[in-house]
Motif scaffolding. Structure first.
Motif, short mmCIF file in Angstrom:
data_model
loop_
_atom_site.label_atom_id
_atom_site.label_comp_id
_atom_site.label_asym_id
_atom_site.label_seq_id
_atom_site.Cartn_x
_atom_site.Cartn_y
_atom_site.Cartn_z
N PRO A 1 0.82 -1.21 0.00
CA PRO A 1 0.00 0.00 0.00
C PRO A 1 0.86 1.26 0.00
N ALA A 2 0.39 2.28 -0.70
CA ALA A 2 1.08 3.57 -0.75
C ALA A 2 0.10 4.68 -0.39
N ARG A 3 0.61 5.70 0.28
CA ARG A 3 -0.22 6.86 0.64
C ARG A 3 -0.34 7.81 -0.54
N ILE A 4 -1.53 8.34 -0.71
CA ILE A 4 -1.81 9.34 -1.74
C ILE A 4 -2.64 10.45 -1.10
N ARG A 5 -2.24 11.68 -1.32
CA ARG A 5 -3.07 12.82 -0.91
C ARG A 5 -3.43 13.60 -2.16
N ILE A 6 -4.72 13.80 -2.41
CA ILE A 6 -5.20 14.49 -3.60
C ILE A 6 -6.50 15.19 -3.26
N LEU A 7 -6.62 16.44 -3.70
CA LEU A 7 -7.80 17.26 -3.43
C LEU A 7 -8.11 17.31 -1.93
N GLY A 8 -7.07 17.29 -1.12
CA GLY A 8 -7.25 17.40 0.33
C GLY A 8 -7.72 16.14 1.00
N GLU A 9 -7.72 15.01 0.30
CA GLU A 9 -8.17 13.75 0.88
C GLU A 9 -6.98 12.79 1.00
N ASP A 10 -6.92 12.08 2.13
CA ASP A 10 -5.87 11.11 2.38
C ASP A 10 -6.36 9.71 2.02
N LEU A 11 -5.69 9.09 1.05
CA LEU A 11 -6.10 7.81 0.49
C LEU A 11 -4.95 6.83 0.51
N ILE A 12 -5.26 5.57 0.30
CA ILE A 12 -4.22 4.58 0.05
C ILE A 12 -4.51 3.89 -1.27
N VAL A 13 -3.45 3.58 -2.00
CA VAL A 13 -3.57 2.92 -3.29
C VAL A 13 -2.78 1.61 -3.24
#
Length: 397
Positions: free
Chosen positions: A55-67
């Motif tokens: 899993p990798a962390r992604i932050r986009i449009l102010g949202e914290d996600l994992i991909v």
């Protein structure tokens, strides 16, 4: 001036109003006007090669996600907080069917379905009621794209003509690099608002100053010729044509385009004749950071985005060197995390910036009024976008 002559103190800084940014145009978090506008489009989240079983962390449009990519090969993009008790799924384990939380073992598919609750009898009698927040994804051009908006308004993933045909001896290269924001391949996140980069694309007059006469020739000497510029609105954004008559008698039209929500189509900076070789995306990380995603055709024997031979790698420069030879990074990040729009004094040479902001404001309003913004498409027969950006010599000798 004599000791008794009162100086002219007009314009001193004392008492000036506090700096303010235009929140409507810059803030991109969930529920904000610009954020809701942004969420009507597909977004380049990361490179496909980075989506693995780790899993990798992604932050986009102010949202914290994992991909992640499950062990069956499917890509998933989930909110990082486990729907059970909020543990970060970054620490989860990827399995054939999805990702399992490290805390109590809840297993989620790439579409957020809860498949297993090992601490509950029978694996969780009511597990089907739980849905980990997720976003639909697609892969194209070596990029993982996500749609983060209302499910009933999901458009088709766009295609661009210059990326569909790869000529012999060339290949498609994709990158998350700050190179074309004045940084380099060693720096990915740029610490300022996305609009400061995107509107720079519609500012042709900074090129002969910043990139030629002020900091030395950062691209090519011909860029120092002050252009005659015409801007025009397009169906999905704005473009300009910069005409230059060069010292050797050649005449050139340089067409640069910006399309919603943050696409940039810039011709070759070495003034090679012909269409632009790639497309960039100014992806907001949050209100005060962005990353650039590029898909570009390069020679098969190259492994990085083309850079100007006149520029040193930004991350290798000292602060003194950056002060003496500033580039786009210094000009844009130097405005602050979000520039103070109430302190600006736009002039006639800023016409493209004004037009871009006006068009953006109109599209935000369209979404607020329940309409689809420009550039989203639901017709498969119209999914291919023709890119007109390029350097066009009237006598291409």
């Amino acid at each position: 001036m004599s000791a008794y002559e009162k100086p002219d103190l007009t314009g001193v800084a004392y008492g000036r109003p506090a700096g303010q940014h235009d929140a409507l145009l810059t803030e991109v978090g969930p529920g904000t006007p610009c954020g809701e506008f942004m969420r009507r489009y597909w977004h380049p989240v990361t490179l496909s090669e980075r989506v693995t079983t780790t899993p990798a962390r992604i932050r986009i449009l102010g949202e914290d996600l994992i991909v992640f990519r499950d062990r069956s090969g499917r890509a998933g993009l989930l909110h990082n907080r486990c729907a059970h008790r909020g543990t970060d799924l970054f620490y989860g384990r990827v399995e054939p069917e999805g990702i399992r939380c490290c805390y109590h073992g809840w297993l989620f598919s790439v579409e957020g379905r809860c498949l297993d609750q090992p601490c509950e009898k029978g694996g969780g009698a009511n597990r089907e009621r739980i849905r980990q927040p997720w976003y639909p994804v697609q892969e194209r051009y070596g990029i993982l794209w996500a749609y983060m908006g209302p499910p009933d308004r999901m458009p088709l993933l766009p295609r661009w003509d210059i990326l569909e045909t790869i000529e012999p001896g060339m290949k498609l290269h994709v990158s998350h690099s700050s190179l074309y924001a004045g940084g380099d391949d060693d720096v990915e996140i740029v610490p300022c608002n996305w609009l400061q980069e995107w509107e720079n694309v519609m500012d042709p007059f900074h090129i002969p100053v910043l990139h030629t006469t002020f900091s030395g020739v950062q691209f090519v000497l011909e860029m120092g010729v002050m252009p005659e510029v015409e801007w025009e609105y397009t169906d999905d954004g704005i473009r300009y044509t910069a005409y230059r008559k060069l010292d050797d008698g050649r005449e050139m039209d340089r067409i640069t385009a910006a399309s919603f929500p943050y696409v940039r189509m810039v011709p070759n900076v070495q003034l090679r004749h012909g269409a632009a070789g790639g497309i960039g995306f100014v992806v907001p990380v949050d209100d005060t950071h962005f990353r650039l995603c590029f898909a570009m055709k390069i020679p098969e024997d190259q492994n990085a985005l083309p850079r100007s031979p006149n520029l040193r790698p930004w991350s290798k420069m000292t602060e003194e060197e950056r002060q003496r030879y500033p580039g786009d990074w210094e000009a844009q990040v130097g405005q602050g995390p979000i520039t103070f729009h109430n302190e600006e004094h736009l002039a006639t040479s800023d016409k493209g910036v004004g037009m871009l902001r006006r068009a953006l404001r109109q599209q935000i309003k369209a979404v607020q009024e329940g309409r689809d913004p420009a550039g989203v498409n639901f017709d498969p027969d119209k999914v291919l976008i023709r890119v007109e950006a390029g350097n066009w010599f009237r006598d291409p000798r």
